[in-house]
Design a protein around this motif. Structure first.
Motif, PDB file in Angstrom:
ATOM      1  N   VAL A   1       0.712  -1.164   0.016  1.00 48.29           N
ATOM      2  CA  VAL A   1      -0.062  -0.131  -0.035  1.00 48.29           C
ATOM      3  C   VAL A   1       0.893   1.177   0.078  1.00 48.29           C
ATOM      4  N   THR A   2       1.916   1.253   0.725  1.00 47.28           N
ATOM      5  CA  THR A   2       2.668   2.520   0.893  1.00 47.28           C
ATOM      6  C   THR A   2       3.611   2.543  -0.482  1.00 47.28           C
ATOM      7  N   VAL A   3       4.070   1.565  -1.181  1.00 46.19           N
ATOM      8  CA  VAL A   3       4.617   1.855  -2.273  1.00 46.19           C
ATOM      9  C   VAL A   3       3.641   2.299  -3.385  1.00 46.19           C
ATOM     10  N   ALA A   4       2.471   1.627  -3.463  1.00 44.08           N
ATOM     11  CA  ALA A   4       1.424   2.343  -4.404  1.00 44.08           C
ATOM     12  C   ALA A   4       1.018   3.762  -4.194  1.00 44.08           C
ATOM     13  N   TYR A   5       0.932   4.085  -3.062  1.00 44.99           N
ATOM     14  CA  TYR A   5       0.573   5.469  -2.628  1.00 44.99           C
ATOM     15  C   TYR A   5       1.696   6.270  -2.933  1.00 44.99           C
ATOM     16  N   GLY A   6       3.084   5.925  -2.902  1.00 44.68           N
ATOM     17  CA  GLY A   6       4.167   6.823  -3.293  1.00 44.68           C
ATOM     18  C   GLY A   6       4.164   6.780  -4.735  1.00 44.68           C
ATOM     19  N   LEU A   7       3.572   5.985  -5.519  1.00 43.25           N
ATOM     20  CA  LEU A   7       3.596   6.191  -6.941  1.00 43.25           C
ATOM     21  C   LEU A   7       2.599   7.068  -7.367  1.00 43.25           C
ATOM     22  N   ARG A   8       1.224   6.853  -6.645  1.00 47.77           N
ATOM     23  CA  ARG A   8       0.707   8.003  -7.002  1.00 47.77           C
ATOM     24  C   ARG A   8       0.898   9.241  -6.612  1.00 47.77           C
ATOM     25  N   ARG A  35       6.300  35.701  13.885  1.00 48.44           N
ATOM     26  CA  ARG A  35       6.443  34.500  13.201  1.00 48.44           C
ATOM     27  C   ARG A  35       5.653  34.363  11.842  1.00 48.44           C
ATOM     28  N   VAL A  36       6.083  33.637  11.164  1.00 45.08           N
ATOM     29  CA  VAL A  36       5.313  33.442   9.615  1.00 45.08           C
ATOM     30  C   VAL A  36       4.882  32.012   9.659  1.00 45.08           C
ATOM     31  N   LEU A  37       3.761  32.013   9.336  1.00 44.76           N
ATOM     32  CA  LEU A  37       3.165  30.688   9.125  1.00 44.76           C
ATOM     33  C   LEU A  37       2.953  30.019   7.644  1.00 44.76           C
ATOM     34  N   LEU A  38       2.846  29.060   7.339  1.00 43.52           N
ATOM     35  CA  LEU A  38       2.722  28.460   6.181  1.00 43.52           C
ATOM     36  C   LEU A  38       1.541  27.853   5.727  1.00 43.52           C
ATOM     37  N   THR A  39       0.469  28.364   4.615  1.00 42.32           N
ATOM     38  CA  THR A  39      -0.732  27.847   4.570  1.00 42.32           C
ATOM     39  C   THR A  39      -0.880  27.323   3.135  1.00 42.32           C
ATOM     40  N   VAL A  40      -1.703  26.323   2.967  1.00 44.13           N
ATOM     41  CA  VAL A  40      -2.147  25.828   1.610  1.00 44.13           C
ATOM     42  C   VAL A  40      -2.885  26.620   0.928  1.00 44.13           C
ATOM     43  N   GLY A  41      -2.828  26.944  -0.240  1.00 48.10           N
ATOM     44  CA  GLY A  41      -3.950  27.737  -0.946  1.00 48.10           C
ATOM     45  C   GLY A  41      -5.029  26.771  -1.494  1.00 48.10           C
ATOM     46  N   ASP A  42      -6.204  27.455  -1.653  1.00 42.19           N
ATOM     47  CA  ASP A  42      -7.189  26.827  -2.128  1.00 42.19           C
ATOM     48  C   ASP A  42      -7.124  25.856  -3.566  1.00 42.19           C
ATOM     49  N   GLY A  43      -6.404  26.608  -4.449  1.00 47.06           N
ATOM     50  CA  GLY A  43      -6.083  25.952  -5.657  1.00 47.06           C
ATOM     51  C   GLY A  43      -5.294  24.669  -5.531  1.00 47.06           C
ATOM     52  N   ALA A  44      -4.199  24.598  -4.582  1.00 45.31           N
ATOM     53  CA  ALA A  44      -3.483  23.459  -4.230  1.00 45.31           C
ATOM     54  C   ALA A  44      -4.463  22.281  -3.738  1.00 45.31           C
ATOM     55  N   LYS A  45      -5.308  22.782  -2.870  1.00 48.68           N
ATOM     56  CA  LYS A  45      -6.175  21.778  -2.399  1.00 48.68           C
ATOM     57  C   LYS A  45      -7.262  21.219  -3.369  1.00 48.68           C
ATOM     58  N   ARG A  46      -7.831  22.099  -4.148  1.00 50.37           N
ATOM     59  CA  ARG A  46      -8.646  21.685  -5.543  1.00 50.37           C
ATOM     60  C   ARG A  46      -7.732  20.734  -6.510  1.00 50.37           C
ATOM     61  N   LEU A  47      -6.599  21.004  -6.517  1.00 49.42           N
ATOM     62  CA  LEU A  47      -5.583  20.029  -7.509  1.00 49.42           C
ATOM     63  C   LEU A  47      -5.497  18.578  -6.942  1.00 49.42           C
ATOM     64  N   GLY A  48      -5.075  18.835  -5.622  1.00 51.41           N
ATOM     65  CA  GLY A  48      -4.921  17.706  -4.874  1.00 51.41           C
ATOM     66  C   GLY A  48      -6.121  16.735  -4.718  1.00 51.41           C
ATOM     67  N   TRP A  49      -7.368  17.299  -4.409  1.00 53.45           N
ATOM     68  CA  TRP A  49      -8.471  16.551  -4.379  1.00 53.45           C
ATOM     69  C   TRP A  49      -8.974  16.101  -5.769  1.00 53.45           C
ATOM     70  N   ALA A  50      -8.568  16.730  -6.800  1.00 53.45           N
ATOM     71  CA  ALA A  50      -8.816  16.304  -8.207  1.00 53.45           C
ATOM     72  C   ALA A  50      -8.157  14.882  -8.420  1.00 53.45           C
ATOM     73  N   HIS A  51      -6.904  14.573  -7.783  1.00 56.86           N
ATOM     74  CA  HIS A  51      -6.087  13.430  -8.006  1.00 56.86           C
ATOM     75  C   HIS A  51      -6.483  12.515  -6.984  1.00 56.86           C
ATOM     76  N   PHE A  52      -6.373  12.942  -5.761  1.00 60.70           N
ATOM     77  CA  PHE A  52      -6.593  11.999  -4.583  1.00 60.70           C
ATOM     78  C   PHE A  52      -7.854  11.786  -4.079  1.00 60.70           C
ATOM     79  N   GLY A  53      -8.834  12.612  -4.464  1.00 67.14           N
ATOM     80  CA  GLY A  53     -10.136  12.439  -4.097  1.00 67.14           C
ATOM     81  C   GLY A  53     -10.969  11.065  -4.039  1.00 67.14           C
ATOM     82  N   PRO A  54     -10.643  10.514  -5.407  1.00 65.53           N
ATOM     83  CA  PRO A  54     -11.133   9.184  -5.666  1.00 65.53           C
ATOM     84  C   PRO A  54     -10.867   8.151  -4.629  1.00 65.53           C
TER      85      PRO A  54
END
Length: 163
Positions: A20-27, A98-117
Motif C-alpha cells: 500500500v505504501t509503495v502504491a501510494y508513493g507511486l500515486r 512568526r511566519v506561518l505556511l498555509t496551503v492555498g485553495d487551488g492546491a487543495k482543489r488540485l490535490g482533491w482532483a487527483h486523490f479524491g477518488p
C-alpha cells in the motif's frame, strides 16, 4: 537472516502494508510529475494539510523537521511551493514575528482532483467495517506510525532481517 522466511499472518499484513505504501508513493509521484512538482513538494503539502487539520501552526522550521530537511533545503522548497501558487507565507496573528505556511485553495482543489477518488473509496471501504474493526485498524496504523518515528534514526542498515 532466515533462509526461508515463514509467511505468518503478521508478515502477510506487513507485506500488504508495504505494498500500500509503495502504491501510494507511486500515486504521489504521478501527481508530482503531472503538476511539475518534486515528490518532496507533495510530501510538504501533505504535512501542511495535516497540520491545518490538527490545528498545528506550520512554520518553516516545523516543516523542515517533518521532512528531515536543513534550513537551505526548506527555504528552497517553500520558495518553489510559493512560486507555484500552492502555499502562502502569512504573519501569525498572535505573534507578528512568526511566519506561518498555509496551503492555498487551488492546491487543495488540485490535490482533491487527483486523490479524491482514493479518499472517497477508502472512506467507503471503512464504512463496511464495524466500530471495533475500525478501532483495530486505527490502533494498528497509529502503532506502525509510532514505530516508524521511533526507528527513523534506527539501527545500522547492514543488520540482516527478512524482508
Amino acid at each position: 537472516m532466515r533462509e526461508e522466511a515463514e509467511e505468518t499472518a503478521e508478515l502477510e499484513i506487513f507485506h500488504l502494508l508495504r505494498a500500500v505504501t509503495v502504491a501510494y508513493g507511486l500515486r504521489q509521484g504521478e501527481f508530482a510529475a503531472r503538476n511539475g512538482m518534486h515528490p518532496t513538494d507533495v510530501r510538504a503539502l501533505i504535512c501542511l494539510l495535516d497540520a491545518e487539520r490538527a490545528g498545528t501552526p506550520a512554520t518553516a522550521g516545523w516543516l523542515g523537521a517533518q521532512l528531515g530537511l536543513n534550513s537551505a533545503g526548506t527555504t528552497a522548497l517553500i520558495d518553489r511551493l510559493e512560486h507555484g501558487g500552492h502555499i502562502a507565507r502569512v504573519r501569525d496573528a498572535r505573534d507578528r514575528r512568526r511566519v506561518l505556511l498555509t496551503v492555498g485553495d487551488g492546491a487543495k482543489r488540485l490535490g482533491w482532483a487527483h486523490f479524491g477518488p482514493l479518499i472517497d473509496g477508502t472512506v467507503e471501504l471503512l464504512r463496511t467495517f464495524g466500530p471495533e474493526e475500525q478501532e483495530a485498524v486505527r490502533r494498528f496504523l497509529t502503532g506502525v506510525n509510532a514505530l516508524l518515528a521511533d526507528t527513523a534514526a534506527g539501527p545500522d542498515d547492514t543488520a540482516e532481517h527478512p524482508a
